[in-house]
Scaffold this active site. Sequence first.
Site, mmCIF file in Angstrom:
data_model
loop_
_atom_site.group_PDB
_atom_site.id
_atom_site.type_symbol
_atom_site.label_atom_id
_atom_site.label_comp_id
_atom_site.label_asym_id
_atom_site.label_seq_id
_atom_site.Cartn_x
_atom_site.Cartn_y
_atom_site.Cartn_z
ATOM 1 N N ILE A 129 0.848 -1.202 0.000
ATOM 2 C CA ILE A 129 0.000 0.000 0.000
ATOM 3 C C ILE A 129 0.875 1.240 0.000
ATOM 4 O O ILE A 129 1.634 1.459 0.946
ATOM 5 C CB ILE A 129 -0.840 0.081 1.294
ATOM 6 C CG1 ILE A 129 -1.638 -1.185 1.506
ATOM 7 C CG2 ILE A 129 -1.743 1.308 1.300
ATOM 8 C CD1 ILE A 129 -2.114 -1.301 2.947
ATOM 9 N N SER A 138 -0.873 10.904 8.644
ATOM 10 C CA SER A 138 -2.259 11.115 9.074
ATOM 11 C C SER A 138 -2.966 12.079 8.125
ATOM 12 O O SER A 138 -4.151 11.930 7.837
ATOM 13 C CB SER A 138 -2.275 11.705 10.484
ATOM 14 O OG SER A 138 -1.615 10.835 11.358
ATOM 15 N N GLU A 248 -9.144 -2.153 6.076
ATOM 16 C CA GLU A 248 -7.908 -2.345 6.854
ATOM 17 C C GLU A 248 -8.199 -2.391 8.345
ATOM 18 O O GLU A 248 -7.535 -3.097 9.089
ATOM 19 C CB GLU A 248 -6.909 -1.224 6.541
ATOM 20 C CG GLU A 248 -5.650 -1.327 7.404
ATOM 21 C CD GLU A 248 -4.447 -0.542 6.896
ATOM 22 O OE1 GLU A 248 -4.574 0.162 5.886
ATOM 23 O OE2 GLU A 248 -3.379 -0.631 7.523
HETATM 24 C C1 LIG Z 1 4.611 -0.868 11.202
HETATM 25 C C2 LIG Z 1 4.079 0.173 10.268
HETATM 26 C C3 LIG Z 1 3.704 -0.204 8.997
HETATM 27 C C4 LIG Z 1 3.211 0.760 8.114
HETATM 28 N N1 LIG Z 1 2.891 0.341 6.846
HETATM 29 C C5 LIG Z 1 2.454 1.266 5.965
HETATM 30 C C6 LIG Z 1 2.160 0.870 4.615
HETATM 31 O O1 LIG Z 1 2.278 -0.303 4.249
HETATM 32 N N2 LIG Z 1 1.753 1.815 3.752
HETATM 33 C C7 LIG Z 1 1.608 3.119 4.126
HETATM 34 O O2 LIG Z 1 1.210 3.920 3.277
HETATM 35 N N3 LIG Z 1 1.879 3.532 5.381
HETATM 36 C C8 LIG Z 1 2.304 2.632 6.306
HETATM 37 N N4 LIG Z 1 2.601 3.031 7.585
HETATM 38 C C9 LIG Z 1 2.515 4.435 7.907
HETATM 39 C C10 LIG Z 1 1.368 4.766 8.829
HETATM 40 O O3 LIG Z 1 0.137 4.603 8.196
HETATM 41 C C11 LIG Z 1 1.630 6.199 9.311
HETATM 42 O O4 LIG Z 1 2.763 6.112 10.158
HETATM 43 C C12 LIG Z 1 0.487 6.807 10.040
HETATM 44 O O5 LIG Z 1 -0.585 7.026 9.174
HETATM 45 C C13 LIG Z 1 0.885 8.113 10.752
HETATM 46 O O6 LIG Z 1 1.493 9.009 9.892
HETATM 47 P P1 LIG Z 1 2.899 9.698 10.263
HETATM 48 O O7 LIG Z 1 3.863 8.628 10.639
HETATM 49 O O8 LIG Z 1 3.270 10.618 9.127
HETATM 50 O O9 LIG Z 1 2.637 10.564 11.573
HETATM 51 P P2 LIG Z 1 1.924 11.975 11.669
HETATM 52 O O10 LIG Z 1 0.716 11.974 10.826
HETATM 53 O O11 LIG Z 1 2.971 13.030 11.443
HETATM 54 O O12 LIG Z 1 1.482 11.988 13.173
HETATM 55 C C14 LIG Z 1 2.393 12.219 14.267
HETATM 56 C C15 LIG Z 1 1.564 12.281 15.547
HETATM 57 O O13 LIG Z 1 0.624 13.376 15.478
HETATM 58 C C16 LIG Z 1 -0.704 12.910 15.659
HETATM 59 N N5 LIG Z 1 -1.639 13.649 14.801
HETATM 60 C C17 LIG Z 1 -1.497 13.884 13.465
HETATM 61 N N6 LIG Z 1 -2.573 14.556 13.001
HETATM 62 C C18 LIG Z 1 -3.408 14.748 14.065
HETATM 63 C C19 LIG Z 1 -4.680 15.360 14.230
HETATM 64 N N7 LIG Z 1 -5.322 15.912 13.200
HETATM 65 N N8 LIG Z 1 -5.242 15.356 15.469
HETATM 66 C C20 LIG Z 1 -4.596 14.787 16.534
HETATM 67 N N9 LIG Z 1 -3.385 14.197 16.433
HETATM 68 C C21 LIG Z 1 -2.812 14.165 15.221
HETATM 69 C C22 LIG Z 1 -0.669 11.445 15.247
HETATM 70 O O14 LIG Z 1 -1.700 10.719 15.828
HETATM 71 C C23 LIG Z 1 0.695 11.015 15.752
HETATM 72 O O15 LIG Z 1 0.663 10.684 17.099
HETATM 73 C C24 LIG Z 1 3.084 2.103 8.504
HETATM 74 C C25 LIG Z 1 3.463 2.492 9.799
HETATM 75 C C26 LIG Z 1 3.952 1.546 10.669
HETATM 76 C C27 LIG Z 1 4.356 1.980 12.049
#
Ligand SMILES: Cc1cc2nc3c(=O)[nH]c(=O)nc-3n(C[C@H](O)[C@H](O)[C@H](O)COP(=O)(O)OP(=O)(O)OC[C@H]3O[C@@H](n4cnc5c(N)ncnc54)[C@H](O)[C@@H]3O)c2cc1C
Length: 383
Positions: A129, A138, A248
């Site tokens: 994905i 996010s 998912e």
């Molecule tokens: C083991 C693992 C496998 C993964 N596999 C995939 C994959 O196969 N494909 C893929 O596309 N992605 C994958 N991901 C990515 C995952 O979907 C993202 O890490 C996740 O969506 C969070 O995005 P970010 O890491 O950019 O954090 P951010 O979005 O930068 O968030 C950082 C922090 O801020 C908080 N936050 C952000 N926005 C808000 C809001 N509006 N209100 C309150 N709090 C907020 C979040 O909850 C988090 O605690 C994977 C992640 C992990 C850990």
Amino acid sequence: MFENFAYADLPQDDEDLRPLVRQIAADAVVDLPMDQRARSWSGFDAAFSRKLGEAGLLGLTIPEQYGGGGRGPFARFVVVEELLAAGAPVAAHWIADRQSAPLILNFGTEEQRQFYIPRICRGEALFCIGMSEPGSGSDLASVTTKAERTKKGWRLNGQKIWTTNSLHSDYMIALVRTSGGAEDRHKGLSQLIVDLKLPGITIKPISDLTGDAHFAEVFFDDVDLSADALIGEEGAGWKQVVAELAFERSGPERIYSSIILLDSWIAHLREAGRSDDTTLSLVGEFMARLATLRGMSVACTALLAAGESPVVEASIIKDLGTSFEQDLPAAIANDLASHPDESANPELYRTLQYVSHIAPSFSLRGGTREILRGIIARGLGLR
Ligand SMILES: Cc1cc2nc3c(=O)[nH]c(=O)nc-3n(C[C@H](O)[C@H](O)[C@H](O)COP(=O)(O)OP(=O)(O)OC[C@H]3O[C@@H](n4cnc5c(N)ncnc54)[C@H](O)[C@@H]3O)c2cc1C
């Protein structure tokens, strides 16, 4: 809200799948130590996935005309539950079976359905994905990876990150911008099927805290795709991705990530002959939470079987389920540390170490805790 979590029974027809899948899973893990079984989600074994395909245990919710089981979400519940309970290596087919096949079925063209779905059901076409990007996790609507129209199809440029299993997959379903800019938010996003063997694609593994490298960065540098790479409508990517995220998050898999550790610890307690009140109350608490979560997950499956899209219910289960999965390693570590004279199998310690290291990711992958709580708040009419 509570009526949506009404108690439901698994249909006997689907329960009948259990002995077959239990046997296949047991054969697959017979030589695996507990700390490898605890890696179930990231355990990559394409031969095992093909075996499940041959046994008719993949694509259970897909119509038979595309090589699927023609059954429903309850059948998938039983199979997923048995595979995770055994710690079987599910990574190779995991994403294709859960998300890509239903997505292509719902939004793809007839040609795409016929080309991809039967191979997914046989465990032969492996998918990853491509949603997250540096700066877009996010806030998925801000993706900047771009696909521009060419005479023959699309030219793709940009970067994805955290892409689980991209190193071993055949295809990525990528969320990309096909028009407008990040400021247009939900408009102009589309989903494309990207053959990961095409020129211009570079995949660099990322190691996690445990030292495993199951996800990666994926770079697209002038990658040429044919016109039929587009899934569904151009510009409808946001709507499609929201539907995909519901697949998912609504499965039973969000409660079993630490189950091998729980099993190993209970086996240790039996061996040590420990049955004091503190121990029994801790085991009882975990069992009560697991039984409740499982009941909620079956209720959510019943909503899926009724053709509904239980986005809020699935978010509640994922939030509570990942808290349960994350509490287990900490509580078990405390318990073992407070019994220093008890000898324990080194495999139990290795399993505890692995699950303790990986557990923080449980509430990130598939949508963070805060995002899920935002969805729940919206469901309650608070936002
Ligand atoms: C083991 C693992 C496998 C993964 N596999 C995939 C994959 O196969 N494909 C893929 O596309 N992605 C994958 N991901 C990515 C995952 O979907 C993202 O890490 C996740 O969506 C969070 O995005 P970010 O890491 O950019 O954090 P951010 O979005 O930068 O968030 C950082 C922090 O801020 C908080 N936050 C952000 N926005 C808000 C809001 N509006 N209100 C309150 N709090 C907020 C979040 O909850 C988090 O605690 C994977 C992640 C992990 C850990």
